[in-house]
Design a protein around this motif. Structure first.
Motif, PDB file in Angstrom:
ATOM      1  N   GLN A  16     -88.014 -80.370   0.543  1.00  0.00           N
ATOM      2  CA  GLN A  16     -87.699 -81.544  -0.846  1.00  0.00           C
ATOM      3  C   GLN A  16     -89.191 -82.579  -0.170  1.00  0.00           C
ATOM      4  OE1 GLN A  16     -85.009 -83.874  -2.125  1.00  0.00           O
ATOM      5  NE2 GLN A  16     -83.854 -81.821  -2.996  1.00  0.00           N
ATOM      6  N   VAL A  17     -90.286 -83.830  -1.195  1.00  0.00           N
ATOM      7  CA  VAL A  17     -91.288 -83.669  -0.790  1.00  0.00           C
ATOM      8  C   VAL A  17     -90.843 -85.027  -1.626  1.00  0.00           C
ATOM      9  CG1 VAL A  17     -92.438 -82.796   0.808  1.00  0.00           C
ATOM     10  CG2 VAL A  17     -92.883 -82.469  -1.881  1.00  0.00           C
ATOM     11  N   LEU A  18     -91.823 -86.054  -1.251  1.00  0.00           N
ATOM     12  CA  LEU A  18     -92.046 -87.274  -2.836  1.00  0.00           C
ATOM     13  C   LEU A  18     -93.277 -87.151  -3.000  1.00  0.00           C
ATOM     14  CD1 LEU A  18     -90.396 -90.472  -0.500  1.00  0.00           C
ATOM     15  CD2 LEU A  18     -89.029 -88.282  -2.786  1.00  0.00           C
ATOM     16  N   LEU A  19     -93.680 -86.989  -4.619  1.00  0.00           N
ATOM     17  CA  LEU A  19     -94.949 -87.095  -4.770  1.00  0.00           C
ATOM     18  C   LEU A  19     -95.277 -88.551  -4.771  1.00  0.00           C
ATOM     19  CD1 LEU A  19     -94.194 -87.021  -8.719  1.00  0.00           C
ATOM     20  CD2 LEU A  19     -95.189 -85.240  -7.535  1.00  0.00           C
ATOM     21  N   SER A  20     -96.396 -88.141  -4.285  1.00  0.00           N
ATOM     22  CA  SER A  20     -97.541 -88.995  -3.565  1.00  0.00           C
ATOM     23  C   SER A  20     -97.748 -88.948  -1.935  1.00  0.00           C
ATOM     24  CB  SER A  20     -97.637 -90.305  -4.225  1.00  0.00           C
ATOM     25  OG  SER A  20     -98.409 -90.182  -6.052  1.00  0.00           O
ATOM     26  N   LYS A  21     -97.024 -89.227  -1.244  1.00  0.00           N
ATOM     27  CA  LYS A  21     -96.316 -88.210  -0.007  1.00  0.00           C
ATOM     28  C   LYS A  21     -97.159 -87.511   0.447  1.00  0.00           C
ATOM     29  CE  LYS A  21     -94.526 -92.226   0.086  1.00  0.00           C
ATOM     30  NZ  LYS A  21     -95.031 -93.972   0.268  1.00  0.00           N
ATOM     31  N   ASN A  49     -99.635 -78.429  -8.888  1.00  0.00           N
ATOM     32  CA  ASN A  49     -98.935 -79.872  -8.193  1.00  0.00           C
ATOM     33  C   ASN A  49     -98.969 -80.270  -6.776  1.00  0.00           C
ATOM     34  OD1 ASN A  49     -97.563 -77.645  -7.283  1.00  0.00           O
ATOM     35  ND2 ASN A  49     -95.878 -77.850  -8.075  1.00  0.00           N
ATOM     36  N   LEU A  50    -100.211 -79.262  -6.105  1.00  0.00           N
ATOM     37  CA  LEU A  50     -99.900 -79.568  -4.422  1.00  0.00           C
ATOM     38  C   LEU A  50    -101.959 -79.846  -4.438  1.00  0.00           C
ATOM     39  CD1 LEU A  50     -98.066 -77.145  -2.729  1.00  0.00           C
ATOM     40  CD2 LEU A  50     -97.728 -79.687  -2.867  1.00  0.00           C
ATOM     41  N   LYS A  51    -102.280 -81.122  -3.423  1.00  0.00           N
ATOM     42  CA  LYS A  51    -103.457 -81.611  -3.498  1.00  0.00           C
ATOM     43  C   LYS A  51    -103.648 -80.774  -1.846  1.00  0.00           C
ATOM     44  CE  LYS A  51    -104.927 -85.906  -3.225  1.00  0.00           C
ATOM     45  NZ  LYS A  51    -105.602 -87.405  -3.950  1.00  0.00           N
ATOM     46  N   CYS A  52    -104.826 -80.957  -1.214  1.00  0.00           N
ATOM     47  CA  CYS A  52    -105.567 -80.453  -0.268  1.00  0.00           C
ATOM     48  C   CYS A  52    -106.287 -81.153   0.158  1.00  0.00           C
ATOM     49  CB  CYS A  52    -105.365 -79.322  -0.433  1.00  0.00           C
ATOM     50  SG  CYS A  52    -105.971 -79.308   2.159  1.00  0.00           S
ATOM     51  N   ALA A  53    -106.728 -82.018   1.059  1.00  0.00           N
ATOM     52  CA  ALA A  53    -108.311 -82.730   0.924  1.00  0.00           C
ATOM     53  C   ALA A  53    -109.309 -81.290   0.899  1.00  0.00           C
ATOM     54  CB  ALA A  53    -108.756 -83.252   2.485  1.00  0.00           C
ATOM     55  N   ALA A  54    -109.203 -80.505   1.646  1.00  0.00           N
ATOM     56  CA  ALA A  54    -110.119 -78.827   1.068  1.00  0.00           C
ATOM     57  C   ALA A  54    -110.260 -78.510   0.187  1.00  0.00           C
ATOM     58  CB  ALA A  54    -109.530 -78.187   2.499  1.00  0.00           C
ATOM     59  N   GLY A  55    -109.547 -78.892  -0.808  1.00  0.00           N
ATOM     60  CA  GLY A  55    -109.935 -78.227  -2.034  1.00  0.00           C
ATOM     61  C   GLY A  55    -108.315 -77.652  -2.783  1.00  0.00           C
ATOM     62  N   GLU A  69     -99.429 -62.175  20.055  1.00  0.00           N
ATOM     63  CA  GLU A  69    -100.437 -63.381  20.180  1.00  0.00           C
ATOM     64  C   GLU A  69     -99.948 -63.835  18.284  1.00  0.00           C
ATOM     65  OE1 GLU A  69    -104.636 -66.112  20.813  1.00  0.00           O
ATOM     66  OE2 GLU A  69    -104.081 -63.676  20.353  1.00  0.00           O
ATOM     67  N   THR A  70     -99.606 -65.437  18.424  1.00  0.00           N
ATOM     68  CA  THR A  70     -99.122 -66.383  16.744  1.00  0.00           C
ATOM     69  C   THR A  70    -100.692 -67.506  17.970  1.00  0.00           C
ATOM     70  OG1 THR A  70     -96.850 -65.372  17.648  1.00  0.00           O
ATOM     71  CG2 THR A  70     -98.206 -68.065  16.039  1.00  0.00           C
ATOM     72  N   LYS A  71    -100.982 -67.414  16.217  1.00  0.00           N
ATOM     73  CA  LYS A  71    -102.131 -68.852  15.809  1.00  0.00           C
ATOM     74  C   LYS A  71    -101.206 -69.468  14.959  1.00  0.00           C
ATOM     75  CE  LYS A  71    -105.968 -66.832  17.528  1.00  0.00           C
ATOM     76  NZ  LYS A  71    -107.944 -67.034  16.793  1.00  0.00           N
ATOM     77  N   VAL A  72    -101.490 -71.077  15.482  1.00  0.00           N
ATOM     78  CA  VAL A  72    -100.524 -71.488  14.821  1.00  0.00           C
ATOM     79  C   VAL A  72    -101.406 -72.269  13.459  1.00  0.00           C
ATOM     80  CG1 VAL A  72     -99.191 -73.811  14.187  1.00  0.00           C
ATOM     81  CG2 VAL A  72     -98.340 -72.602  15.292  1.00  0.00           C
ATOM     82  N   VAL A  73    -101.162 -72.411  12.874  1.00  0.00           N
ATOM     83  CA  VAL A  73    -102.245 -73.411  11.284  1.00  0.00           C
ATOM     84  C   VAL A  73    -101.083 -74.402  11.117  1.00  0.00           C
ATOM     85  CG1 VAL A  73    -103.564 -73.555   9.003  1.00  0.00           C
ATOM     86  CG2 VAL A  73    -103.761 -71.126  10.972  1.00  0.00           C
ATOM     87  N   ASP A  74    -101.881 -75.846  11.204  1.00  0.00           N
ATOM     88  CA  ASP A  74    -101.266 -77.365  10.293  1.00  0.00           C
ATOM     89  C   ASP A  74    -102.498 -77.640   9.059  1.00  0.00           C
ATOM     90  OD1 ASP A  74     -99.124 -77.386  11.906  1.00  0.00           O
ATOM     91  OD2 ASP A  74    -100.874 -77.876  13.429  1.00  0.00           O
ATOM     92  N   LEU A  75    -101.958 -77.637   7.633  1.00  0.00           N
ATOM     93  CA  LEU A  75    -102.246 -77.930   6.234  1.00  0.00           C
ATOM     94  C   LEU A  75    -101.680 -78.783   6.129  1.00  0.00           C
ATOM     95  CD1 LEU A  75    -103.498 -76.752   4.664  1.00  0.00           C
ATOM     96  CD2 LEU A  75    -101.995 -75.316   3.649  1.00  0.00           C
ATOM     97  N   PRO A  76    -102.514 -79.927   6.511  1.00  0.00           N
ATOM     98  CA  PRO A  76    -101.890 -81.137   5.441  1.00  0.00           C
ATOM     99  C   PRO A  76    -101.947 -81.793   3.899  1.00  0.00           C
ATOM    100  CG  PRO A  76    -104.392 -81.209   6.144  1.00  0.00           C
ATOM    101  CD  PRO A  76    -103.766 -80.056   6.550  1.00  0.00           C
ATOM    102  N   LEU A  77    -101.222 -82.003   3.237  1.00  0.00           N
ATOM    103  CA  LEU A  77    -101.189 -81.360   1.422  1.00  0.00           C
ATOM    104  C   LEU A  77    -100.200 -82.558   1.148  1.00  0.00           C
ATOM    105  CD1 LEU A  77     -99.475 -77.900   1.284  1.00  0.00           C
ATOM    106  CD2 LEU A  77    -102.040 -78.552   0.837  1.00  0.00           C
ATOM    107  N   GLN A  78    -100.092 -83.268  -0.361  1.00  0.00           N
ATOM    108  CA  GLN A  78    -100.055 -84.498  -0.596  1.00  0.00           C
ATOM    109  C   GLN A  78     -99.375 -83.353  -2.696  1.00  0.00           C
ATOM    110  OE1 GLN A  78    -102.741 -87.179  -2.457  1.00  0.00           O
ATOM    111  NE2 GLN A  78    -101.460 -88.535  -2.382  1.00  0.00           N
ATOM    112  N   ALA A  79     -97.804 -83.758  -2.613  1.00  0.00           N
ATOM    113  CA  ALA A  79     -97.374 -83.329  -3.353  1.00  0.00           C
ATOM    114  C   ALA A  79     -97.848 -84.316  -4.595  1.00  0.00           C
ATOM    115  CB  ALA A  79     -96.107 -83.502  -3.613  1.00  0.00           C
ATOM    116  N   ILE A  80     -98.365 -84.012  -6.095  1.00  0.00           N
ATOM    117  CA  ILE A  80     -99.138 -84.374  -7.078  1.00  0.00           C
ATOM    118  C   ILE A  80     -98.708 -84.469  -8.551  1.00  0.00           C
ATOM    119  CG2 ILE A  80    -100.697 -84.611  -5.975  1.00  0.00           C
ATOM    120  CD1 ILE A  80    -102.169 -82.882  -8.181  1.00  0.00           C
ATOM    121  N   ASP A  81     -98.174 -85.186  -9.566  1.00  0.00           N
ATOM    122  CA  ASP A  81     -97.756 -85.085 -10.369  1.00  0.00           C
ATOM    123  C   ASP A  81     -98.213 -84.451 -11.562  1.00  0.00           C
ATOM    124  OD1 ASP A  81     -95.797 -85.136 -13.173  1.00  0.00           O
ATOM    125  OD2 ASP A  81     -95.969 -86.984 -13.182  1.00  0.00           O
TER     126      ASP A  81
END
Length: 81
Positions: A16-21, A49-55, A69-81
């Protein structure tokens, strides 16, 4: 001797995530096979309902994964209404 790459994708995200956070998804791309995986790209379309700076489309160039081998990608997102 025949070898074969085997790519797996797992993710780590809060249920669960909060809207706009802002929150982050951690994507782990692993080569569980016995051969080198070359030309690996990760592409996905985000739901509306998800927003990313990259589009709205995620594109990550993983390129090459050695066996085990493992590679990790961190994806910053924001929940929107």
């Amino acid at each position: 001797l025949a070898t074969q790459p085997k790519i797996t994708l797992t993710h780590n995200v809060a249920e669960q995530v909060l809207l706009s956070k802002s929150f982050s998804i951690q994507l782990k791309i692993t080569n569980e096979g016995s051969g080198v995986a070359e030309g690996v790209d990760l592409e996905a379309d985000l739901p509306s309902n998800l927003k990313c700076a990259a589009g709205s489309q995620i594109v990550a160039d993983i390129d090459r994964l050695q066996p085990g081998e493992t590679k990790v990608v961190d994806l910053p997102l924001q929940a929107i209404d």
